[in-house]
Enzyme design. Structure first.
Site, PDB file in Angstrom:
ATOM      1  N   LYS A  26      88.255 -99.803  75.842  1.00  0.00           N
ATOM      2  CA  LYS A  26      88.873 -98.494  75.611  1.00  0.00           C
ATOM      3  C   LYS A  26      90.350 -98.580  75.982  1.00  0.00           C
ATOM      4  O   LYS A  26      90.702 -99.115  77.049  1.00  0.00           O
ATOM      5  CB  LYS A  26      88.187 -97.435  76.486  1.00  0.00           C
ATOM      6  CG  LYS A  26      86.722 -97.191  76.127  1.00  0.00           C
ATOM      7  CD  LYS A  26      86.565 -96.372  74.857  1.00  0.00           C
ATOM      8  CE  LYS A  26      85.108 -95.972  74.642  1.00  0.00           C
ATOM      9  NZ  LYS A  26      84.933 -95.226  73.373  1.00  0.00           N
ATOM     10  N   ASP A  73      89.367 -99.436  71.338  1.00  0.00           N
ATOM     11  CA  ASP A  73      89.014 -98.080  70.897  1.00  0.00           C
ATOM     12  C   ASP A  73      89.898 -97.076  71.630  1.00  0.00           C
ATOM     13  O   ASP A  73      89.837 -96.960  72.859  1.00  0.00           O
ATOM     14  CB  ASP A  73      87.531 -97.795  71.187  1.00  0.00           C
ATOM     15  CG  ASP A  73      87.076 -96.445  70.620  1.00  0.00           C
ATOM     16  OD1 ASP A  73      87.904 -95.736  70.021  1.00  0.00           O
ATOM     17  OD2 ASP A  73      85.880 -96.112  70.788  1.00  0.00           O
ATOM     18  N   GLU A 118      90.251 -99.111  66.906  1.00  0.00           N
ATOM     19  CA  GLU A 118      89.406 -97.999  66.470  1.00  0.00           C
ATOM     20  C   GLU A 118      90.088 -96.683  66.811  1.00  0.00           C
ATOM     21  O   GLU A 118      90.539 -96.487  67.945  1.00  0.00           O
ATOM     22  CB  GLU A 118      88.062 -98.144  67.219  1.00  0.00           C
ATOM     23  CG  GLU A 118      86.990 -97.148  66.884  1.00  0.00           C
ATOM     24  CD  GLU A 118      85.723 -97.409  67.730  1.00  0.00           C
ATOM     25  OE1 GLU A 118      85.511 -98.554  68.192  1.00  0.00           O
ATOM     26  OE2 GLU A 118      84.953 -96.456  67.940  1.00  0.00           O
ATOM     27  N   ASP A 176      86.463 -93.918  63.505  1.00  0.00           N
ATOM     28  CA  ASP A 176      85.203 -93.491  64.106  1.00  0.00           C
ATOM     29  C   ASP A 176      85.111 -91.962  63.986  1.00  0.00           C
ATOM     30  O   ASP A 176      84.478 -91.428  63.063  1.00  0.00           O
ATOM     31  CB  ASP A 176      85.171 -93.966  65.575  1.00  0.00           C
ATOM     32  CG  ASP A 176      83.985 -93.434  66.373  1.00  0.00           C
ATOM     33  OD1 ASP A 176      83.120 -92.772  65.794  1.00  0.00           O
ATOM     34  OD2 ASP A 176      83.929 -93.666  67.604  1.00  0.00           O
ATOM     35  N   LYS A 216      78.008 -94.255  62.401  1.00  0.00           N
ATOM     36  CA  LYS A 216      77.210 -93.617  63.454  1.00  0.00           C
ATOM     37  C   LYS A 216      76.296 -92.635  62.753  1.00  0.00           C
ATOM     38  O   LYS A 216      76.742 -91.616  62.230  1.00  0.00           O
ATOM     39  CB  LYS A 216      78.090 -92.903  64.479  1.00  0.00           C
ATOM     40  CG  LYS A 216      78.801 -93.861  65.411  1.00  0.00           C
ATOM     41  CD  LYS A 216      79.348 -93.173  66.639  1.00  0.00           C
ATOM     42  CE  LYS A 216      80.122 -94.181  67.482  1.00  0.00           C
ATOM     43  NZ  LYS A 216      80.853 -93.542  68.586  1.00  0.00           N
TER      44      LYS A 216
HETATM   45  O1  OSB Z   1      84.143 -93.654  70.753  1.00  0.00           O
HETATM   46  O2  OSB Z   1      82.806 -95.182  70.166  1.00  0.00           O
HETATM   47  C1  OSB Z   1      83.053 -94.182  70.846  1.00  0.00           C
HETATM   48  C2  OSB Z   1      80.187 -93.634  73.254  1.00  0.00           C
HETATM   49  C3  OSB Z   1      80.056 -92.283  73.185  1.00  0.00           C
HETATM   50  C4  OSB Z   1      80.903 -91.550  72.385  1.00  0.00           C
HETATM   51  C5  OSB Z   1      81.887 -92.188  71.647  1.00  0.00           C
HETATM   52  C6  OSB Z   1      82.026 -93.563  71.717  1.00  0.00           C
HETATM   53  C7  OSB Z   1      81.180 -94.293  72.546  1.00  0.00           C
HETATM   54  C8  OSB Z   1      81.303 -95.733  72.661  1.00  0.00           C
HETATM   55  C9  OSB Z   1      80.068 -96.576  72.526  1.00  0.00           C
HETATM   56  O3  OSB Z   1      82.359 -96.265  72.847  1.00  0.00           O
HETATM   57  C10 OSB Z   1      79.386 -96.957  73.802  1.00  0.00           C
HETATM   58  C11 OSB Z   1      78.015 -97.527  73.571  1.00  0.00           C
HETATM   59  O4  OSB Z   1      77.064 -96.759  73.403  1.00  0.00           O
HETATM   60  O5  OSB Z   1      77.852 -98.759  73.562  1.00  0.00           O
HETATM   61 MG    MG Z   2      84.916 -94.879  69.090  1.00  0.00          MG
END
Ligand code: OSB
Ligand code: MG
Length: 367
Positions: free
Chosen positions: A164, A189, A214, A239, A263
């Site tokens: 992140k 991300d 991302e 995303d 997703k």
């Molecule tokens: O932004 O991809 C995202 C989890 C919850 C909400 C949004 C995101 C995420 C993650 C994935 O980054 C985490 C996971 O479940 O492995």
């Molecule tokens: Mg994401």
């Protein structure tokens, strides 16, 4: 033939995460989901998982709004319905606007039930080809912990690591981590944390060595994403921007991204997701399957999705033990040499252990 829905069940699962999940949007310490089950005359049971969060920080839906919509809107439409194909669920819910996570949970359950009726693993039922899916882990922690977390993930066999980022993240620190592991794939991300004013800052992440970035900008910022795609070498991946097949078309028309994070929950379930997959294939848009800090039911559906041809990047697939002391499926999901084997059993391929929910979870059962 077909399936007639006889019983519908909902159970709330609420469990703490082993370690807090810290992103720029929210810190998640505890997770509540709704497990949806549908049963036909044969007694087979299909399962889905509603993965909206407690508050609307990722999408507008919340677990409370989903519970309301499931109980008062979707469930009355579903009861007693006969379906020849699970795609008909999407049709049935057409008059209900939005609420894609609530719809997805029921859709998932019906698709699982159909695969079970056909005595096929769900991944086969939807046209999957992979027998094992590459794993991928997400590091959502303080910057000071990233080096250690990457080392742990590498030791656990993960070959893809998503980190992140946000405008205050130091790209040079990340670069030193990424260059230490030339054999691993790194994704970044940003969860929409960049904007027009700090566009130049985003460019500083371009030579970190990420395979993709991302969602650098807000979910409706098509023009900014197009600018990023034109100016950065790193691939741009969306995303939060992608809630429907129309959003993917918009991304293509605007040249606003190279890759889409699939997703199922955000897209409203299998039917819309499969349409997105088709559109991405037609336009050579890259794809991978994203996670939702979810339990094993949602994960099993997502594993089936990741088995489809054309899903070229490893998704957010970590072992059950990454987030949970105990998952709700049997066996749990585990990562072996950077891969997760797909179950050969019918439907989602896992037993769902809702009989052993803790008392506080069972007390929250709502229907
Ligand atoms: O932004 O991809 C995202 C989890 C919850 C909400 C949004 C995101 C995420 C993650 C994935 O980054 C985490 C996971 O479940 O492995
Ligand atoms: Mg994401």
């Amino acid at each position: 033939m077909g399936i007639t829905i006889k019983e519908i069940g909902f159970k709330t699962v609420r469990r703490p995460l082993k370690t807090p999940f810290k992103s720029v949007l929210q810190q998640v310490d505890e997770r509540e989901v709704i497990v949806v089950s549908v049963q036909d005359e044969s007694g087979d049971i299909g399962y889905g998982e509603c993965v909206a969060f407690e508050t609307p920080w990722y999408t507008e839906e919340t677990i409370t709004s989903c519970r309301f919509v499931l109980e008062h809107v979707l469930l009355p439409l579903l009861r007693g319905q006969n379906f020849q194909h699970p795609k008909e669920v999407w049709e049935l819910f057409k008059a209900v606007k939005g609420n894609r996570m609530a719809k997805a949970a029921i859709e998932m359950a019906v698709w699982d039930l159909f695969a079970k009726q056909q005595q096929q693993p769900l991944w086969q039922f939807v046209g999957g080809i992979l027998k094992a899916v590459p794993a991928g882990i997400v590091i959502a922690a303080d910057p000071s912990q990233i080096g250690d977390r990457v080392a742990q993930a590498n030791n656990a066999g993960y070959k893809r690591i998503k980190i992140k980022i946000h405008p205050d993240t130091d790209p040079f620190v990340l670069k030193s981590v990424v260059t230490n592991y030339p054999e691993l794939l790194f994704f970044a991300d940003a969860n929409g944390s960049f904007n027009k004013a700090n566009f130049e800052r985003l460019k500083e992440f371009d030579d970190v060595g990420f395979t993709l970035i991302e969602q650098p900008f807000g979910e409706r910022e098509w023009a900014l994403h197009a600018r990023a795609k034109a100016q950065l070498n790193t691939k741009i991946c969306l995303d939060e921007s992608i809630s429907s097949v129309d959003d993917v078309q918009q991304m293509i028309d605007m040249k606003a991204g190279d890759i889409v994070v699939l997703k199922m929950s955000r897209l409203g379930g299998w039917t819309e997701t499969l349409k997105v997959v088709e559109l991405c294939r037609e336009h050579s848009i890259g794809m991978w399957v994203g996670g939702m800090i979810e339990f094993g039911v949602s994960k099993a559906h997502n594993l089936a999705l990741a088995s489809l041809p054309g899903i070229e990047y490893p998704g957010d697939f970590s072992a059950s033990t990454h987030f949970w002391e105990k998952d709700i499926i049997e066996p749990e999901i585990f990562v072996d040499n950077g891969e997760i084997q797909l179950s050969q059993l019918t439907g989602i391929g896992y037993k769902v252990d809702t009989a052993h929910l803790s008392p506080s979870e069972e007390a929250k059962e709502c229907f």
